[in-house]
Design a protein around this motif. Sequence first.
Motif, PDB file in Angstrom:
ATOM      1  N   ASP A  16       6.886  -6.630   4.884  1.00 30.93           N
ATOM      2  CA  ASP A  16       5.729  -7.792   5.057  1.00 30.93           C
ATOM      3  C   ASP A  16       5.059  -7.933   5.867  1.00 30.93           C
ATOM      4  O   ASP A  16       4.520  -6.383   6.829  1.00 30.93           O
ATOM      5  N   ASN A  17       4.165  -8.212   6.387  1.00 25.73           N
ATOM      6  CA  ASN A  17       3.303  -9.087   6.863  1.00 25.73           C
ATOM      7  C   ASN A  17       3.607  -8.362   8.641  1.00 25.73           C
ATOM      8  O   ASN A  17       3.046  -7.541   9.345  1.00 25.73           O
ATOM      9  N   GLU A  18       4.438  -9.269   9.221  1.00 27.09           N
ATOM     10  CA  GLU A  18       4.854  -8.667  10.658  1.00 27.09           C
ATOM     11  C   GLU A  18       4.762  -7.119  10.319  1.00 27.09           C
ATOM     12  O   GLU A  18       4.627  -6.628  11.511  1.00 27.09           O
ATOM     13  N   GLU A  19       6.002  -6.611   9.389  1.00 25.80           N
ATOM     14  CA  GLU A  19       6.291  -5.018   9.666  1.00 25.80           C
ATOM     15  C   GLU A  19       4.750  -4.258  10.290  1.00 25.80           C
ATOM     16  O   GLU A  19       4.520  -3.700  11.042  1.00 25.80           O
ATOM     17  N   LYS A  20       4.016  -5.084   8.931  1.00 29.44           N
ATOM     18  CA  LYS A  20       2.572  -4.068   8.909  1.00 29.44           C
ATOM     19  C   LYS A  20       1.498  -4.316  10.728  1.00 29.44           C
ATOM     20  O   LYS A  20       0.857  -3.188  11.109  1.00 29.44           O
ATOM     21  N   ILE A  67       0.070  -1.586  15.653  1.00 31.45           N
ATOM     22  CA  ILE A  67       0.215  -1.649  16.437  1.00 31.45           C
ATOM     23  C   ILE A  67       0.403   0.103  17.042  1.00 31.45           C
ATOM     24  O   ILE A  67      -0.348   0.306  17.926  1.00 31.45           O
ATOM     25  N   ILE A  68       1.490   0.009  16.586  1.00 28.00           N
ATOM     26  CA  ILE A  68       1.970   1.375  17.072  1.00 28.00           C
ATOM     27  C   ILE A  68       1.189   2.708  17.001  1.00 28.00           C
ATOM     28  O   ILE A  68       0.540   4.150  17.554  1.00 28.00           O
ATOM     29  N   GLN A 111      13.281 -10.847  17.240  1.00 29.36           N
ATOM     30  CA  GLN A 111      12.363 -10.927  15.817  1.00 29.36           C
ATOM     31  C   GLN A 111      12.090  -8.704  15.595  1.00 29.36           C
ATOM     32  O   GLN A 111      11.500  -8.519  14.652  1.00 29.36           O
ATOM     33  N   LEU A 112      11.391  -8.467  16.609  1.00 28.63           N
ATOM     34  CA  LEU A 112      10.382  -7.247  16.382  1.00 28.63           C
ATOM     35  C   LEU A 112      11.807  -6.180  16.907  1.00 28.63           C
ATOM     36  O   LEU A 112      11.166  -4.930  15.714  1.00 28.63           O
ATOM     37  N   SER A 113      12.524  -6.507  17.230  1.00 29.55           N
ATOM     38  CA  SER A 113      14.145  -5.560  17.307  1.00 29.55           C
ATOM     39  C   SER A 113      14.196  -5.300  15.916  1.00 29.55           C
ATOM     40  O   SER A 113      14.468  -3.991  15.883  1.00 29.55           O
ATOM     41  N   LYS A 114      14.202  -5.948  14.985  1.00 25.90           N
ATOM     42  CA  LYS A 114      14.735  -6.194  13.832  1.00 25.90           C
ATOM     43  C   LYS A 114      13.606  -4.923  13.343  1.00 25.90           C
ATOM     44  O   LYS A 114      14.334  -4.479  12.694  1.00 25.90           O
ATOM     45  N   ILE A 115      12.388  -5.866  13.682  1.00 27.45           N
ATOM     46  CA  ILE A 115      11.439  -5.270  12.667  1.00 27.45           C
ATOM     47  C   ILE A 115      11.000  -3.032  12.791  1.00 27.45           C
ATOM     48  O   ILE A 115      10.799  -2.393  11.918  1.00 27.45           O
ATOM     49  N   ASP A 128       5.136  -3.927  25.449  1.00 28.11           N
ATOM     50  CA  ASP A 128       3.413  -4.116  25.277  1.00 28.11           C
ATOM     51  C   ASP A 128       3.711  -4.605  23.109  1.00 28.11           C
ATOM     52  O   ASP A 128       2.605  -5.299  23.633  1.00 28.11           O
ATOM     53  N   ILE A 129       4.310  -4.255  22.472  1.00 25.21           N
ATOM     54  CA  ILE A 129       4.129  -4.423  21.519  1.00 25.21           C
ATOM     55  C   ILE A 129       4.004  -6.148  21.160  1.00 25.21           C
ATOM     56  O   ILE A 129       4.163  -6.968  20.225  1.00 25.21           O
ATOM     57  N   ARG A 130       5.357  -6.520  21.834  1.00 24.31           N
ATOM     58  CA  ARG A 130       5.918  -8.348  22.171  1.00 24.31           C
ATOM     59  C   ARG A 130       4.368  -9.216  22.259  1.00 24.31           C
ATOM     60  O   ARG A 130       4.328  -9.813  21.766  1.00 24.31           O
ATOM     61  N   PHE A 131       4.182  -8.545  23.360  1.00 25.03           N
ATOM     62  CA  PHE A 131       2.801  -8.886  23.844  1.00 25.03           C
ATOM     63  C   PHE A 131       1.395  -9.156  22.791  1.00 25.03           C
ATOM     64  O   PHE A 131       0.636  -9.987  22.515  1.00 25.03           O
ATOM     65  N   LYS A 132       1.760  -8.355  22.114  1.00 26.94           N
ATOM     66  CA  LYS A 132       0.170  -7.846  20.817  1.00 26.94           C
ATOM     67  C   LYS A 132       0.056  -8.506  20.187  1.00 26.94           C
ATOM     68  O   LYS A 132      -0.612  -8.949  19.397  1.00 26.94           O
TER      69      LYS A 132
END
Lengths: 311, 499
Positions: free
Chosen positions: A95-99, A104-105, A128-132, A117-121
């Motif tokens: 999905d879009n979030e994963e993309k 970012i990575i 949600q982020l940790s799930k992704i 830093d991923i969270r900020f960006k």
Amino acid sequence: METEAGTSKEQNAINTDTNPFEIIEQKILALAQARPKGITDKDLIIEMPELPVKERAQIINKLLSQGHFDLFKQSGSLLYRLKDPSKAKIAKGADNEEKIVYSIIEEAGNKGIWIRDIRFKSNLMPTQLSKILKSLEIKKFIKAVKSVAASKKKVYMLYNLEPDTSVTGGAWYQDQDFEAEFVDVLNQQCYRFLEKKREQMNSCRGGPIMARNVTFASSKEVWKFISDLGISKVKLSVEDLEMILNTLVYDGKVERTLSSDGSILYRAIEPLLDSPGLIKSTCGVCPVRKHCYDIGDVTPTKCQYITEWLE
Amino acid sequence: MSVICRKLCSSILSEHFGQIVQRVAEDLFKHDARPLELICCTTHLPLTKIKEALCVLIKHGFVVYGQTERGLEYSLIHQNILLILRYPKYMFFVKTMCGDESEMILEEVLMSGYITASEVITKTYKKIEQSPSGLQPSVPVLKEKFELLVKNQFLTRSLCTDTVEEKTNEKPDFTLPDFNLAAVIKKIEGDNNSDPGDSKIYWKVNFDRLIQDLRDQIIVSAISRRLDENAGELMRQLLFLMYLRTASWAHTSNPIPLTEIKEAVKKINYPLLAHHLDQYLHLIEEDSSQFLKRVGESGGHFCVNMKEAFEQLAWATLENIVTERFGSKAARIFRLVRDKKYIEQEQIQQLAMIPAKEAKHLTYTLLQENYLQIQEIKKSGVSAAPIKTFFLFHIDLNLVVYMEVQHCYQALYNIMQRREYEISSNKRMIDKQLRMQTLTTNLKEHGATEEQLAEIADLMTPSEKQQLEKVQNTIKKLGITELQIDDTLFLLTMYLRYH
């Protein structure tokens, strides 16, 4: 318009049933593959002069949104470059979030990026982020690497990347632990090698300058000596060894000079002075000197350190 | 001047000149320059005693006087008091340069502050007569030695005058005195009426000269260590040549032409050095110690760079101190910071290749002990969050040297205190031994039998003998340590003098 585009390419059309858009898409992709440096709008006009501007824009936008292309701007015109097929994998079934997280990575390269830093960006919620991240990790798109800079800090990078030396610490780290002993042993061995060179000086009969010149050793020579010794499990580069040699310079045991051909030379030296008289006395190295007065608990007359030293 | 320096000076004075001199000096320490009446007021000593003490202090050059609006004022020069610690070194140096008799002459001059030539010869003559060294006293030899000392500028005319106004030329005067040798001999033989004819011409030790000689010794031995004996000898010759053309204490010498160096080297017996002179010059010049500089277009001139030399030596000393106190890893960090001028913690651990935790610990220990300084640099225009600030480590050499000088003072003071304590706590035994010694010599002179001598020797029990030996060793060891500490102190003060 659609029919026009389709009919003009009738002889080339493999399957008339397929959407004519897809045919053009395939053609553009093939073109992009042939030119790894990227294609511009001009190229497309030359290759497909009959394709209207509006449609071309539609197709390109579609390809971009599917993640087939990277968009660059070069000398005022737009440049489309085909994405790495391995990288394109993410495009499917994500999905879009994963993309976004993936990109970012990806941007962070082999240095990796910290979760904060991923969270900020990305502006995503922590849960949600940790799930992704977990899902990407399971799919082996990314991996987590422990950084040597801080043992608890994990950084994420693409799965196929070799972590940077600043993350792993290079040859001197094993599982985030600095191998102090290994470094010390190398330090000693390098010094031993240079010291031996220095001893050759005594047997040299060609004047003082010649005698000095035999004591020089280039970093390559030392590297060869260390490699031949076989004390290192990992393969060391000349640069790694120069780092070790520099510690000897900072130990004051070795001098570094540049030779005329630009390589760095090292040689063992004698210090200018013997250990100074001050530290030969107990007071020179006294740990409680700041508390030492004429009266009180620490006085020179009943000092335990002096008593021990006198005996 | 720090408290510890004051305590050290005070303790030196009390050891060499006694309580009263110490109290007067202490008073001058506390209050700076002041007239006689005020000293009397605060010390509560009788006026005559104070006058005597001041007299001693002036004679040895520790106190100077000057006429001000408030009257005749006395002030203390504490650096000169610290010189006393170095007297044995000066004597040893003169002994190796000019021989045993010269050493004795120097000792006499040191003991009296200033003295006339005839008097010092008389005194030395008597001393040699009494000493068991086996030297034959002879007035002409002593006069020769005295002249040698003057020629080498170890002694200089003392310009101390009885009245304040008579301030003669400030330049050191080395004019040789002309005195009646026969009268000196007569005086030695007991004729007090004979006048050698130099009653007003006083001599004192030229400390400046001796300090420079000790300084040169350090330089020469450093070069010998770094390169070899030949290079050390070359350095010595260069220093001689430096004296011919340069004011003392200049930062760098005036250029010395290569031809003169060649000639000087030819005169000494160092065949290897003469053969490879150019190469040796090149080596000293290229060495990282930077003692020597090549100057001029043609490259045929050399300068001795004293200022730079002592900076290097001070660094070497400090590095050694750090090594000894905090270990070789700390010294590595210290040298690294020195090399990089300003450096961040992160870089320190990377370049020094020390595990992060240990590196941090050592760096902050050095910071805490003031060997390193920290400098904050804030990114402009951003909030004052700590993450936006860089902490750079650096070394303030002057500060560290000054700190170590204080350290030397304290170490010296402590060792002196300890020595005094050891002596006073074993005073009874030391006195007993002294009494026994005099008794034995007296009896020997009167032709006592072996039995009688043995009887006296038995007065001391074996355990006492053992104890005494231990105490004597202790005192000796402490004395040697004092001299060693003074070596460091000397080097560091030399650095401060040039910078």
